[in-house]
Design a protein around this motif. Structure first.
Motif, PDB file in Angstrom:
ATOM      1  N   ALA A 220       0.831  -1.205   0.000  1.00  0.00           N
ATOM      2  CA  ALA A 220       0.000   0.000   0.000  1.00  0.00           C
ATOM      3  C   ALA A 220       0.869   1.259   0.000  1.00  0.00           C
ATOM      4  O   ALA A 220       1.826   1.367   0.770  1.00  0.00           O
ATOM      5  N   GLY A 221       0.553   2.192  -0.890  1.00  0.00           N
ATOM      6  CA  GLY A 221       1.231   3.486  -0.929  1.00  0.00           C
ATOM      7  C   GLY A 221       2.569   3.491  -1.639  1.00  0.00           C
ATOM      8  O   GLY A 221       3.203   4.541  -1.740  1.00  0.00           O
ATOM      9  N   GLU A 222       3.045   2.339  -2.155  1.00  0.00           N
ATOM     10  CA  GLU A 222       4.345   2.298  -2.811  1.00  0.00           C
ATOM     11  C   GLU A 222       4.251   2.774  -4.259  1.00  0.00           C
ATOM     12  O   GLU A 222       3.280   2.485  -4.959  1.00  0.00           O
ATOM     13  N   SER A 223       5.302   3.440  -4.691  1.00  0.00           N
ATOM     14  CA  SER A 223       5.477   3.752  -6.107  1.00  0.00           C
ATOM     15  C   SER A 223       6.176   2.563  -6.755  1.00  0.00           C
ATOM     16  O   SER A 223       6.730   1.703  -6.057  1.00  0.00           O
ATOM     17  N   PRO A 224       6.205   2.505  -8.096  1.00  0.00           N
ATOM     18  CA  PRO A 224       6.898   1.382  -8.738  1.00  0.00           C
ATOM     19  C   PRO A 224       8.361   1.261  -8.317  1.00  0.00           C
ATOM     20  O   PRO A 224       8.833   0.156  -8.047  1.00  0.00           O
ATOM     21  N   ASP A 225       9.096   2.382  -8.255  1.00  0.00           N
ATOM     22  CA  ASP A 225      10.510   2.261  -7.897  1.00  0.00           C
ATOM     23  C   ASP A 225      10.709   1.917  -6.425  1.00  0.00           C
ATOM     24  O   ASP A 225      11.663   1.218  -6.078  1.00  0.00           O
ATOM     25  N   GLU A 226       9.807   2.343  -5.552  1.00  0.00           N
ATOM     26  CA  GLU A 226       9.905   1.939  -4.142  1.00  0.00           C
ATOM     27  C   GLU A 226       9.681   0.429  -4.006  1.00  0.00           C
ATOM     28  O   GLU A 226      10.412  -0.250  -3.276  1.00  0.00           O
TER      29      GLU A 226
END
Length: 156
Positions: A41-47
């Motif tokens: 939850a809340g992650e961007s692709p690079d994260e």
């Protein structure tokens, strides 16, 4: 519908590949794939990419590039949007993975490995240094039925 990442870590003409052979009922069982996983939850692709690579390999990525988005449609699994990356900068030591066994494989040898048919398509696009692309892969069971690259159907 789920969002995932997949990364091919490059080093001296090789990709770090994961042979999936340790989990029961693994849809990727018996196949070679890159490194990645599901968004939290809340992650961007690079994260998601950096977290998954660190968790699975022990490596910390220092340089990566998003190469495309692959949409998987299947009669067996929910639709998946996979953010496809390559990385050529990392530090740390490779650790064991609870999903399978790692091996550095020459890029030219990878098409001869047991792979998903759709993976062969996007791995070819990576080898050809294709600019950022959108690829839709439609499966019936384990069989690739259709592939659409940047809006145009491609022959299988």
């Amino acid at each position: 519908m789920k969002n995932t990442t997949l990364c091919y870590i490059e080093n001296n003409g090789q990709y770090l590949m994961l042979y999936r052979n340790k989990k029961k009922n693994d849809p990727n069982g018996g196949k070679w794939i890159g490194v990645g996983g599901k968004f939290e939850a809340g992650e961007s692709p690079d994260e998601c990419l950096c977290r998954e690579v660190k968790e699975e390999t022990g490596l910390t990525l220092t340089r990566w590039q998003c190469r495309g988005v692959v949409t998987f449609c299947s009669d067996l699994w929910p639709t998946e949007y996979m953010h496809l990356f390559t990385a050529d900068g990392f530090r740390g030591s490779l650790q064991e993975c609870d999903e399978g066994e790692f091996a550095w494989k020459e890029q030219k040898e990878i098409p001869d490995l047991p792979l998903w048919e759709g993976d062969r398509i996007f791995l070819r696009l990576l080898r050809q240094n294709e600019p950022f692309f959108l690829l839709k892969l439609e499966y019936r069971g384990d069989t690739l039925m259709r592939a659409i690259l940047n809006g145009s159907e491609i022959p299988l």
